[in-house]
Scaffold this motif. Structure first.
Motif, PDB file in Angstrom:
ATOM      1  N   THR A  34      19.603 -68.003 -45.833  1.00 16.40           N
ATOM      2  CA  THR A  34      19.182 -69.114 -44.988  1.00 16.40           C
ATOM      3  C   THR A  34      18.376 -68.558 -43.821  1.00 16.40           C
ATOM      4  O   THR A  34      18.604 -67.441 -43.372  1.00 16.40           O
ATOM      5  N   THR A  35      17.435 -69.377 -43.345  1.00 15.40           N
ATOM      6  CA  THR A  35      16.596 -68.946 -42.229  1.00 15.40           C
ATOM      7  C   THR A  35      16.526 -70.022 -41.166  1.00 15.40           C
ATOM      8  O   THR A  35      16.669 -71.214 -41.452  1.00 15.40           O
ATOM      9  N   LEU A  36      16.293 -69.581 -39.965  1.00 19.62           N
ATOM     10  CA  LEU A  36      16.115 -70.510 -38.851  1.00 19.62           C
ATOM     11  C   LEU A  36      14.630 -70.727 -38.583  1.00 19.62           C
ATOM     12  O   LEU A  36      14.114 -71.834 -38.705  1.00 19.62           O
ATOM     13  N   LYS A  37      13.919 -69.672 -38.283  1.00 17.49           N
ATOM     14  CA  LYS A  37      12.511 -69.808 -37.919  1.00 17.49           C
ATOM     15  C   LYS A  37      11.646 -70.281 -39.095  1.00 17.49           C
ATOM     16  O   LYS A  37      10.779 -71.131 -38.930  1.00 17.49           O
ATOM     17  N   ALA A  38      11.900 -69.752 -40.286  1.00 17.27           N
ATOM     18  CA  ALA A  38      11.107 -70.149 -41.457  1.00 17.27           C
ATOM     19  C   ALA A  38      11.510 -71.518 -41.996  1.00 17.27           C
ATOM     20  O   ALA A  38      10.800 -72.102 -42.805  1.00 17.27           O
ATOM     21  N   LYS A  39      12.664 -72.020 -41.566  1.00 17.59           N
ATOM     22  CA  LYS A  39      13.155 -73.338 -41.979  1.00 17.59           C
ATOM     23  C   LYS A  39      13.190 -73.480 -43.498  1.00 17.59           C
ATOM     24  O   LYS A  39      12.718 -74.473 -44.062  1.00 17.59           O
ATOM     25  N   SER A  40      13.743 -72.476 -44.174  1.00 19.72           N
ATOM     26  CA  SER A  40      13.785 -72.519 -45.634  1.00 19.72           C
ATOM     27  C   SER A  40      14.947 -71.687 -46.159  1.00 19.72           C
ATOM     28  O   SER A  40      15.559 -70.913 -45.431  1.00 19.72           O
ATOM     29  N   LEU A  41      15.210 -71.885 -47.448  1.00 18.55           N
ATOM     30  CA  LEU A  41      16.158 -71.061 -48.173  1.00 18.55           C
ATOM     31  C   LEU A  41      15.332 -70.088 -49.006  1.00 18.55           C
ATOM     32  O   LEU A  41      14.416 -70.494 -49.719  1.00 18.55           O
ATOM     33  N   ILE A  42      15.650 -68.816 -48.906  1.00 20.45           N
ATOM     34  CA  ILE A  42      14.936 -67.784 -49.656  1.00 20.45           C
ATOM     35  C   ILE A  42      15.871 -67.224 -50.712  1.00 20.45           C
ATOM     36  O   ILE A  42      17.033 -66.934 -50.434  1.00 20.45           O
ATOM     37  N   SER A  43      15.350 -67.079 -51.925  1.00 20.69           N
ATOM     38  CA  SER A  43      16.085 -66.448 -53.014  1.00 20.69           C
ATOM     39  C   SER A  43      15.440 -65.103 -53.299  1.00 20.69           C
ATOM     40  O   SER A  43      14.219 -65.019 -53.462  1.00 20.69           O
ATOM     41  N   VAL A  44      16.251 -64.055 -53.355  1.00 18.69           N
ATOM     42  CA  VAL A  44      15.750 -62.712 -53.676  1.00 18.69           C
ATOM     43  C   VAL A  44      16.447 -62.240 -54.946  1.00 18.69           C
ATOM     44  O   VAL A  44      17.674 -62.109 -54.983  1.00 18.69           O
ATOM     45  N   ASN A  45      15.645 -62.007 -55.985  1.00 21.85           N
ATOM     46  CA  ASN A  45      16.177 -61.503 -57.241  1.00 21.85           C
ATOM     47  C   ASN A  45      16.104 -59.983 -57.211  1.00 21.85           C
ATOM     48  O   ASN A  45      15.031 -59.413 -57.404  1.00 21.85           O
ATOM     49  N   VAL A  46      17.243 -59.354 -56.935  1.00 18.25           N
ATOM     50  CA  VAL A  46      17.279 -57.897 -56.829  1.00 18.25           C
ATOM     51  C   VAL A  46      17.372 -57.227 -58.192  1.00 18.25           C
ATOM     52  O   VAL A  46      17.284 -56.005 -58.289  1.00 18.25           O
ATOM     53  N   GLN A  47      17.536 -58.023 -59.256  1.00 24.67           N
ATOM     54  CA  GLN A  47      17.563 -57.458 -60.601  1.00 24.67           C
ATOM     55  C   GLN A  47      16.160 -57.254 -61.153  1.00 24.67           C
ATOM     56  O   GLN A  47      15.978 -56.488 -62.093  1.00 24.67           O
ATOM     57  N   ASP A  48      15.163 -57.932 -60.581  1.00 24.02           N
ATOM     58  CA  ASP A  48      13.776 -57.700 -60.970  1.00 24.02           C
ATOM     59  C   ASP A  48      13.334 -56.355 -60.432  1.00 24.02           C
ATOM     60  O   ASP A  48      13.828 -55.880 -59.411  1.00 24.02           O
ATOM     61  N   SER A  49      12.384 -55.750 -61.101  1.00 32.13           N
ATOM     62  CA  SER A  49      11.847 -54.476 -60.624  1.00 32.13           C
ATOM     63  C   SER A  49      10.328 -54.574 -60.555  1.00 32.13           C
ATOM     64  O   SER A  49       9.672 -54.619 -61.591  1.00 32.13           O
ATOM     65  N   PRO A  50       9.769 -54.675 -59.355  1.00 35.21           N
ATOM     66  CA  PRO A  50      10.446 -54.684 -58.060  1.00 35.21           C
ATOM     67  C   PRO A  50      11.081 -56.055 -57.797  1.00 35.21           C
ATOM     68  O   PRO A  50      10.720 -57.055 -58.433  1.00 35.21           O
ATOM     69  N   PRO A  51      12.022 -56.123 -56.870  1.00 33.91           N
ATOM     70  CA  PRO A  51      12.656 -57.403 -56.530  1.00 33.91           C
ATOM     71  C   PRO A  51      11.616 -58.461 -56.137  1.00 33.91           C
ATOM     72  O   PRO A  51      10.571 -58.135 -55.582  1.00 33.91           O
ATOM     73  N   THR A  52      11.933 -59.708 -56.455  1.00 31.00           N
ATOM     74  CA  THR A  52      11.025 -60.819 -56.154  1.00 31.00           C
ATOM     75  C   THR A  52      11.727 -61.825 -55.265  1.00 31.00           C
ATOM     76  O   THR A  52      12.958 -61.916 -55.249  1.00 31.00           O
ATOM     77  N   GLN A  53      10.934 -62.598 -54.531  1.00 31.65           N
ATOM     78  CA  GLN A  53      11.511 -63.649 -53.694  1.00 31.65           C
ATOM     79  C   GLN A  53      10.799 -64.967 -53.955  1.00 31.65           C
ATOM     80  O   GLN A  53       9.619 -64.991 -54.292  1.00 31.65           O
ATOM     81  N   THR A  54      11.549 -66.047 -53.819  1.00 35.73           N
ATOM     82  CA  THR A  54      11.018 -67.396 -53.980  1.00 35.73           C
ATOM     83  C   THR A  54      11.698 -68.310 -52.970  1.00 35.73           C
ATOM     84  O   THR A  54      12.690 -67.943 -52.343  1.00 35.73           O
ATOM     85  N   GLU A  55      11.168 -69.515 -52.856  1.00 27.48           N
ATOM     86  CA  GLU A  55      11.828 -70.599 -52.129  1.00 27.48           C
ATOM     87  C   GLU A  55      12.246 -71.609 -53.186  1.00 27.48           C
ATOM     88  O   GLU A  55      11.440 -72.425 -53.628  1.00 27.48           O
ATOM     89  N   PRO A  56      13.503 -71.574 -53.628  1.00 30.32           N
ATOM     90  CA  PRO A  56      13.914 -72.420 -54.749  1.00 30.32           C
ATOM     91  C   PRO A  56      13.910 -73.924 -54.470  1.00 30.32           C
ATOM     92  O   PRO A  56      13.783 -74.710 -55.400  1.00 30.32           O
ATOM     93  N   PHE A  57      14.044 -74.310 -53.229  1.00 28.73           N
ATOM     94  CA  PHE A  57      14.061 -75.734 -52.861  1.00 28.73           C
ATOM     95  C   PHE A  57      13.051 -75.955 -51.736  1.00 28.73           C
ATOM     96  O   PHE A  57      13.432 -76.124 -50.567  1.00 28.73           O
ATOM     97  N   PRO A  58      11.756 -75.966 -52.053  1.00 34.39           N
ATOM     98  CA  PRO A  58      10.722 -76.009 -51.012  1.00 34.39           C
ATOM     99  C   PRO A  58      10.708 -77.286 -50.174  1.00 34.39           C
ATOM    100  O   PRO A  58      10.127 -77.297 -49.094  1.00 34.39           O
ATOM    101  N   THR A  59      11.369 -78.336 -50.620  1.00 35.66           N
ATOM    102  CA  THR A  59      11.386 -79.568 -49.824  1.00 35.66           C
ATOM    103  C   THR A  59      12.358 -79.473 -48.649  1.00 35.66           C
ATOM    104  O   THR A  59      12.310 -80.302 -47.745  1.00 35.66           O
ATOM    105  N   ILE A  60      13.237 -78.469 -48.656  1.00 40.08           N
ATOM    106  CA  ILE A  60      14.134 -78.262 -47.519  1.00 40.08           C
ATOM    107  C   ILE A  60      13.337 -77.544 -46.439  1.00 40.08           C
ATOM    108  O   ILE A  60      12.969 -76.392 -46.589  1.00 40.08           O
ATOM    109  N   GLN A  61      13.055 -78.241 -45.366  1.00 39.04           N
ATOM    110  CA  GLN A  61      12.280 -77.692 -44.254  1.00 39.04           C
ATOM    111  C   GLN A  61      13.001 -77.993 -42.947  1.00 39.04           C
ATOM    112  O   GLN A  61      12.586 -78.846 -42.173  1.00 39.04           O
TER     113      GLN A  61
END
Length: 109
Positions: free
Chosen positions: A49-76
């Motif tokens: 969870t983030t305050l300044k970015a106002k979003s939920l970030i998902s980090v897939n650490v099983q990917d090589s290299p790890p990847t990040q997404t915003e799974p629910f972009p409507t949450i702002q």
């Protein structure tokens, strides 16, 4: 650019570089490892969870290299905390005068 750099240094001898560099800071506030397959794309990912970015970030650490997404972009909104239950529901606590507890459930539930 928002925010200030804490240090002019980007690396030190013997230190590994970060997987992600959120500069300026997204102001992370809480993190869990999501151990459920109710949201298949989020299984075994870090949810941050983030305050300044106002979003939920998902980090897939099983990917090589790890990847990040915003799974629910409507949450702002400012997100203070996160948790999940055995059914895979995700609970987000918002921040501020009108703070709320959000429940995100898979569509089939």
């Amino acid at each position: 650019m928002f925010g200030a750099r804490i240090s002019p240094f980007t690396d030190y001898e013997g230190m590994r570089a970060p997987l992600f560099n959120w500069s300026p800071s997204v102001a992370p506030s809480a993190m869990i490892m999501y151990h459920n397959s109710a949201f298949e794309a989020l299984a075994e990912t870090l949810l941050i969870t983030t305050l300044k970015a106002k979003s939920l970030i998902s980090v897939n650490v099983q990917d090589s290299p790890p990847t990040q997404t915003e799974p629910f972009p409507t949450i702002q909104t400012l997100l203070r905390d996160i948790d999940s239950d055995n059914q895979g529901n995700i609970y987000l606590l918002t921040d501020g005068d009108n703070a709320a507890l959000l429940r995100i459930a898979p569509k089939n539930k």
